[in-house]
Design an enzyme around this catalytic site. Structure first.
Site, PDB file in Angstrom:
ATOM      1  N   HIS A 180       0.837  -1.205   0.000  1.00 46.70           N
ATOM      2  CA  HIS A 180       0.000   0.000   0.000  1.00 46.70           C
ATOM      3  C   HIS A 180       0.870   1.253   0.000  1.00 46.70           C
ATOM      4  CE1 HIS A 180      -4.313  -1.082   0.579  1.00 46.70           C
ATOM      5  NE2 HIS A 180      -3.757  -2.268   0.760  1.00 46.70           N
ATOM      6  N   PRO A 181       0.465   2.278  -0.689  1.00 46.37           N
ATOM      7  CA  PRO A 181       1.228   3.529  -0.723  1.00 46.37           C
ATOM      8  C   PRO A 181       0.999   4.359   0.542  1.00 46.37           C
ATOM      9  CG  PRO A 181      -0.780   3.790  -1.978  1.00 46.37           C
ATOM     10  CD  PRO A 181      -0.755   2.349  -1.506  1.00 46.37           C
TER      11      PRO A 181
ATOM     12  N   PHE B  88       0.853   3.514   6.930  1.00 43.19           N
ATOM     13  CA  PHE B  88      -0.441   3.722   7.583  1.00 43.19           C
ATOM     14  C   PHE B  88      -1.549   3.461   6.562  1.00 43.19           C
ATOM     15  CE2 PHE B  88      -4.005   6.637   8.486  1.00 43.19           C
ATOM     16  CZ  PHE B  88      -4.377   6.161   9.735  1.00 43.19           C
TER      17      PHE B  88
ATOM     18  N   VAL C  57     -10.061   5.336   3.421  1.00 41.44           N
ATOM     19  CA  VAL C  57     -10.284   6.793   3.447  1.00 41.44           C
ATOM     20  C   VAL C  57     -11.716   7.177   3.092  1.00 41.44           C
ATOM     21  CG1 VAL C  57      -7.876   7.368   3.032  1.00 41.44           C
ATOM     22  CG2 VAL C  57      -9.397   6.976   1.088  1.00 41.44           C
TER      23      VAL C  57
END
Length: 470
Positions: free
Chosen positions: A371-372, A423, A427
């Protein structure tokens, strides 16, 4: 790869609005099964007498013998019961769908004429009123084609609906394969019609009923009196009518037999029910063919490919990115026992999440590390996946002030240094301010607890992506 054909999902928690004509709250459909003269009988070339759905308690087939009492009970349905029901429905101006056994119709010219004069639909109830569970697929198919031929010869029209009743596992597929029928009713699995993909055909299914059915007068622990039958029909109607008033209109089927409900001691229960529903507004009493025509017009079949029916390469191509850069999850999920239950966002998410949860800690860590960062360098360089780009933009993370960007970069660096992975948060469930609060709070967690929380967030992100895709 294993595929499980039964569908436990159907329309799920949110069935479609049926949009019955005139804004009706319920469609109440009466079926009259015409079987008299088509049942097992030595006169019909069968090996034994009939033993199903009669007044004879504990009846058994008599191999090689005619059963005079059984025959005369069936005869009553044709001679007296049919005409009593004909008077009731024509008098109430309620149309009926007849499930007509082709060989029985051929032996009942006066009854067939009365059905047609009343404008009743005559659907096919097979060639003979016999069990097909032990027939070969070829023999059942041959009987089906002969039923269609004989039905057209006797009535002047080919049948547009099909119901075998005493069917085999092949019946629905064979009926669909003919391309003959606008609907098939050999199911009992819903309160609404639905489309089923059978072979290359999208087939309309209009489920039937075995509970709102007078056959329970002839079964153990069934109806012992007309009052019980009426009460059950009334309660079913009241429930479905209330659901329709709340915007979820349904269909109620009522199954009838000439030799059963046509008895004087039972027919009054049916009459009371017909009178009862005619006291309500918004009640549509169609023939089944009219339900089929309405459903095809208002709820045509969709063309979406079912995930459980895809080839592996197509499945992985379509769902390999649901878990970020981790197509191995889709590859493993493809090998599960998938079926119609997994053709929804919820069902497919369950299959993918199972593979994620059963993976090793190292494999799951790899998913987290794929994940970015939120509003990180990849986002600035526009190198995120399309899904991540859209998700971060939905929370306004693509339009940060310089101060906000510095805050995110600082938090990202501190989080990765402490926990060893970026993290991760779904969203779309948050706004920018609540994301920052969660970021700061979770930075203080122990890494083991945060690993578990990150995995939950990964699953939630996958769920959101599937909901958008499916």
């Amino acid at each position: 790869m294993k595929r499980y054909p039964r569908d436990f999902s159907g329309y799920g928690a949110n069935p479609p609005d049926a949009q019955w004509p005139g804004g009706a709250r319920i469609a109440v459909q009466f079926v009259l099964n015409y079987e008299e003269g088509g049942e097992n009988c030595l006169l019909h070339g069968d090996a034994a007498s009939e033993a199903f759905l009669s007044e004879i308690v504990g009846a058994q087939p008599w191999p090689g013998q005619r059963h005079w009492n059984m025959e005369s009970i069936y005869d009553y349905g044709a001679r007296a019961g049919f005409w009593r029901l004909h008077r009731l429905f024509t008098g109430a101006r309620v149309p009926v769908t007849v499930y007509g056994v082709a060989s029985a119709l051929a032996r009942a010219p006066e009854q067939v004429k009365a059905m047609q004069d009343a404008g009743w639909e005559i659907a096919s109830h097979g060639l003979k009123w016999i069990d097909y569970k032990d027939h070969s697929e070829a023999d059942e198919a041959a009987d089906m084609m002969e039923a269609i031929r004989l039905h057209g010869e006797v009535t002047g029209e080919s049948p547009r609906g099909w119901y075998t009743g005493r069917c085999s596992e092949n019946t629905v597929a064979l009926a669909a394969k003919t391309g003959q029928f606008e609907y098939i009713s050999d199911t009992y699995d819903d309160d609404l019609p639905y489309w089923a993909k059978i072979g290359r055909r999208k087939q309309l299914i209009i489920p039937y009923t075995l509970d709102c059915n007078d056959m329970r007068f002839a079964t153990p622990q069934g109806f012992n009196s007309g009052d019980q039958f009426f009460a059950y029909l009334r309660d079913t109607f009241d429930t479905l009518y209330a659901e329709g008033a709340a915007g979820a209109a349904k269909m109620m089927s009522v199954g009838l037999h000439c030799r059963l409900i046509g008895r004087p001691g039972r027919v009054q229960a049916l009459k009371r029910f017909v009178d009862y529903i005619q006291g309500f507004e918004g009640v549509w009493c169609p023939r089944r063919i009219e339900i089929a025509e309405h459903w095809r017009k208002v709820h045509p079949p969709t063309r979406m490919a079912r995930p459980s029916a895809l080839k592996k390469t197509d499945f992985v191509e379509r769902f390999g990115g649901i878990f970020e850069h981790s197509q191995w999850i889709a590859e493993r999920a493809f090998e599960l026992e998938l079926g119609p239950a997994h053709d929804t966002a919820t069902g497919l998410h369950s299959a993918l999440a199972r593979m994620f949860r059963s993976a090793t800690v190292e494999e799951r860590m790899g998913v987290l590390q794929a994940h970015p960062d939120l509003a990180g360098k990849l986002a600035a360089a526009k190198r995120l996946t399309a899904e991540s780009t859209e998700e971060q933009a939905s929370a306004g993370l693509d339009a940060l002030t310089d101060e906000e960007r510095e805050t995110f970069e600082s938090l990202n660096a501190a989080y990765v240094k402490k926990h060893g992975f970026p993290f991760i948060i779904a969203v779309k469930d948050y706004d920018k301010a609540s994301i920052l609060r969660a970021f700061q709070r979770r930075l203080e967690h122990e890494s083991d607890a945060e690993f578990d929380e990150a995995c939950r967030q990964v699953e939630r992100i996958a769920e959101i992506r599937l909901e958008a895709l499916l």
